[in-house]
Design a protein around this motif. Structure first.
Motif, short mmCIF file in Angstrom:
data_model
loop_
_atom_site.label_atom_id
_atom_site.label_comp_id
_atom_site.label_asym_id
_atom_site.label_seq_id
_atom_site.Cartn_x
_atom_site.Cartn_y
_atom_site.Cartn_z
N GLN A 1 -25.39 35.08 43.33
CA GLN A 1 -25.14 35.72 44.62
C GLN A 1 -23.65 35.83 44.91
N ASP A 2 -22.84 35.59 43.90
CA ASP A 2 -21.37 35.64 44.04
C ASP A 2 -20.82 34.55 44.94
N GLN A 3 -21.60 33.51 45.14
CA GLN A 3 -21.12 32.41 45.97
C GLN A 3 -20.48 31.34 45.07
N PRO A 4 -19.31 30.87 45.47
CA PRO A 4 -18.70 29.81 44.65
C PRO A 4 -19.46 28.51 44.81
N VAL A 5 -19.83 27.92 43.70
CA VAL A 5 -20.51 26.62 43.73
C VAL A 5 -19.58 25.49 43.31
N TRP A 6 -18.51 25.88 42.69
CA TRP A 6 -17.52 24.86 42.30
C TRP A 6 -16.21 25.57 42.05
N GLY A 7 -15.10 24.88 42.36
CA GLY A 7 -13.81 25.49 42.07
C GLY A 7 -12.70 24.48 42.12
N SER A 8 -11.63 24.80 41.46
CA SER A 8 -10.47 23.92 41.51
C SER A 8 -9.23 24.72 41.14
N GLU A 9 -8.11 24.36 41.74
CA GLU A 9 -6.84 25.02 41.44
C GLU A 9 -5.88 24.01 40.81
N GLY A 10 -4.82 24.54 40.27
CA GLY A 10 -3.79 23.66 39.74
C GLY A 10 -4.20 22.94 38.47
N LEU A 11 -5.15 23.51 37.73
CA LEU A 11 -5.60 22.85 36.49
C LEU A 11 -4.56 23.07 35.41
N LEU A 12 -4.24 21.99 34.72
CA LEU A 12 -3.22 22.06 33.67
C LEU A 12 -3.87 22.28 32.31
N PRO A 13 -3.33 23.17 31.51
CA PRO A 13 -3.87 23.34 30.16
C PRO A 13 -3.42 22.22 29.23
N HIS A 14 -4.07 22.13 28.09
CA HIS A 14 -3.67 21.16 27.07
C HIS A 14 -2.23 21.47 26.66
N PRO A 15 -1.37 20.45 26.62
CA PRO A 15 0.05 20.72 26.39
C PRO A 15 0.35 21.40 25.06
N GLU A 16 -0.48 21.20 24.07
CA GLU A 16 -0.18 21.80 22.76
C GLU A 16 -1.09 22.98 22.46
N LEU A 17 -2.38 22.81 22.81
CA LEU A 17 -3.34 23.85 22.44
C LEU A 17 -3.44 24.95 23.49
N THR B 1 -5.47 25.00 25.90
CA THR B 1 -6.86 25.21 26.31
C THR B 1 -7.15 24.47 27.62
N LEU B 2 -8.19 24.94 28.28
CA LEU B 2 -8.72 24.25 29.46
C LEU B 2 -10.12 23.77 29.11
N THR B 3 -10.44 22.55 29.46
CA THR B 3 -11.78 22.02 29.18
C THR B 3 -12.43 21.61 30.49
N LEU B 4 -13.62 22.15 30.69
CA LEU B 4 -14.37 21.86 31.91
C LEU B 4 -15.60 21.08 31.49
N GLY B 5 -15.78 19.91 32.06
CA GLY B 5 -16.96 19.12 31.74
C GLY B 5 -18.04 19.36 32.77
N LEU B 6 -19.24 19.67 32.31
CA LEU B 6 -20.37 19.86 33.22
C LEU B 6 -21.35 18.72 33.00
N PRO B 7 -21.42 17.78 33.94
CA PRO B 7 -22.38 16.69 33.78
C PRO B 7 -23.80 17.24 33.81
N PRO B 8 -24.74 16.52 33.26
CA PRO B 8 -26.14 16.99 33.31
C PRO B 8 -26.58 17.19 34.75
N GLY B 9 -27.26 18.29 35.00
CA GLY B 9 -27.78 18.56 36.33
C GLY B 9 -26.77 19.08 37.32
N SER B 10 -25.53 19.30 36.90
CA SER B 10 -24.54 19.75 37.87
C SER B 10 -24.77 21.19 38.28
N LEU B 11 -25.41 21.96 37.41
CA LEU B 11 -25.76 23.35 37.75
C LEU B 11 -27.25 23.52 37.54
N GLU B 12 -27.91 24.13 38.52
CA GLU B 12 -29.31 24.43 38.39
C GLU B 12 -29.51 25.54 37.39
N PRO B 13 -30.65 25.61 36.72
CA PRO B 13 -30.89 26.71 35.78
C PRO B 13 -30.70 28.06 36.48
#
Lengths: 242, 217
Positions: free
Chosen positions: A186-202, A204-216
């Motif tokens: 529905q275009d509604q934000p369910v999670w968000g964050s700003e100011g995320l730092l990428p990996h200093p060498e690679l 990349t950004l890594t987002l961890g999703l714990p089990p059950g954090s998002l409904e199917p």
């Protein structure tokens, strides 16, 4: 106008100051002629003068005369990451995350943490008899035109609701920080964050999703970058399966 | 005569806008505004150029990266004192050149007296290489070698008889295989003037060597 001077007895080439003056048109005509005669028979000094030109010309020449060695944007981005870590500490401003919608963001983050903890607890209880460290963590590489480690369509990432998933993103452009938002169907934000730092060498950004954090269901992950204005705005579809 | 590619006006305008952005970034950096972001803009603009500079002079990829980073660190430390009436590119070039020189002196202390760190294709002044590769000496090509030597001798002689800038432009074209643009930079002439010189040189050489050998410039 400067007087001509060849470094005596040490080298048969004019010194750098002379070439800079020559390149800048600061010499007398007779001196210019002298240096020009040297250039006609010295490849190395010609190369030096052309290099000096390339430092002052904004791009390569029309016939590609300075394009003999190419440096990719990726190399430059990698070099910047290394450079940044070498800069004096005072050069790097402290990270100040200023969510635009602070209340909603905090609520969303709190909700996801609660879901994560509760979900993890329920999962642990359910799988107590079979509990063991989770090896072979599902890692989904979100990178355009590359296959994910879990296989399947690289442009559609499927995660399991009951597993801990790591979403690894390689932004197409390099910035100091990023903003990540997960939007539902529905275009509604369910999670968000700003100011995320990428990996200093690679980078990349890594987002961890714990089990059950998002409904199917179907979600979109929005990745934004840029300091004062948005210069990167990418979306990646994610499907959460039971 | 080889045609010079047409100038891409959009590309040139884009380049000028980029150069103006870098100038503003330098100004903002010196004013103490958002230093990291402004320095990054300068870095991203000049990094390919500086890296190319070291790629032509240093064999090891690690050394190329180290020297490039060392150059930019020096730029960072000295940028506040850079006087903007001078050309930034030239100032940066000096730093890169001196960084290279220092590195050379570290690894070759016996050559510490050298005042100029030159790219790999060094050659002593006064000797120029012909554009034609040396023929492989076999019994069958002995005659060809003689003809080649004679041809080169005649060509060199004819080139030496050309007047002033025409002679120099021709030598840069034939012996160093420079493009029109590169010759214009080296000679400090416009590209159009270089074209005229080479066109007239070709006519004169053709007339002088007509009937002797086939020749292309």
């Amino acid at each position: 106008m400067r007087e001509s001077r060849i470094v005596p007895g040490v080298s048969s080439h004019p010194d750098l100051d002379r070439w800079i003056a020559y390149h800048g048109g600061e010499l007398l005509e007779s001196e210019e002629d002298q240096l020009r005669s040297h250039l006609v028979s010295c490849r190395a000094c010609v190369s030096l003068v052309l290099d000096l030109e390339s430092f002052n010309e904004p791009t390569c020449a029309d016939d590609g005369s300075c394009a003999d060695v190419r440096v990719s944007e990726f190399e430059t981005a990698s070099a910047w990451r290394a450079m940044k870590s070498a800069l004096p500490a005072s050069a790097i401003p402290p990270r100040v995350a200023q969510p635009r919608y602070a209340a909603r963001r905090h609520l969303a983050l709190a909700a996801s943490l609660i879901f994560g903890v509760v979900g993890w607890s329920l999962w642990s209880v359910e799988h107590r008899e079979h509990s063991r460290p989770q090896l072979n963590l599902a890692i989904h590489d979100l990178e355009p035109n590359r296959a994910t480690r879990s296989g399947g369509d690289p442009n559609l990432t499927e995660v399991r609701n009951h597993e801990f998933s790591a979403l690894v993103m390689l932004p197409s452009k390099s910035f100091a920080t990023y903003e990540v938002t997960i939007l539902d169907s529905q275009d509604q934000p369910v999670w968000g964050s700003e100011g995320l730092l990428p990996h200093p060498e690679l980078g990349t950004l890594t987002l961890g999703l714990p089990p059950g954090s998002l409904e199917p269901g179907d979600f979109r992950l929005r990745l934004r970058g840029g300091e004062e204005r948005i210069l990167l705005d990418e979306e990646l579809p994610i499907t959460v399966r039971p | 005569m080889q045609e010079q590619p047409r100038v891409d006006e959009a590309k040139r305008e884009r380049a000028e806008r980029e150069a103006a952005r870098v100038d503003l970034a330098i100004e903002a950096f010196q004013a103490g505004r958002n230093r990291e972001a402004n320095y990054r803009q300068i870095f991203e603009h000049y990094h390919p150029i500086v890296h190319r500079f070291f790629r032509k002079r240093v064999f090891s990829a690690d050394d190329q990266l180290d020297l490039t980073q060392e150059t930019f660190l020096r730029v960072y430390k000295g940028l506040e004192g850079f006087r903007r009436e001078a050309r930034f590119g030239t100032w940066l070039f000096r730093i890169a050149h001196n960084t290279h020189l220092k590195w050379l002196r570290r690894i070759h202390p016996d050559e510490a007296g050298e005042a100029l760190a030159l790219p790999k294709s060094d050659s002593e002044p006064g000797t120029w290489e012909t554009a034609e590769p040396a023929a492989v000496a076999t019994e069958e090509t002995a005659l060809e070698d003689m003809l080649l030597d004679e041809r080169q001798r005649l060509l060199r002689g004819a080139v030496e008889e050309l007047p002033g800038q025409m002679r120099e432009s021709t030598k840069l074209r034939i012996y160093q295989e420079l493009s029109y643009r590169e010759i214009s930079v080296v000679m400090r002439l416009s590209v159009e003037t270089v074209k005229v010189h080479l066109f007239q040189a070709r006519k004169k050489l053709k007339k002088k060597l007509q009937g002797e050998f086939d020749m292309t410039i």
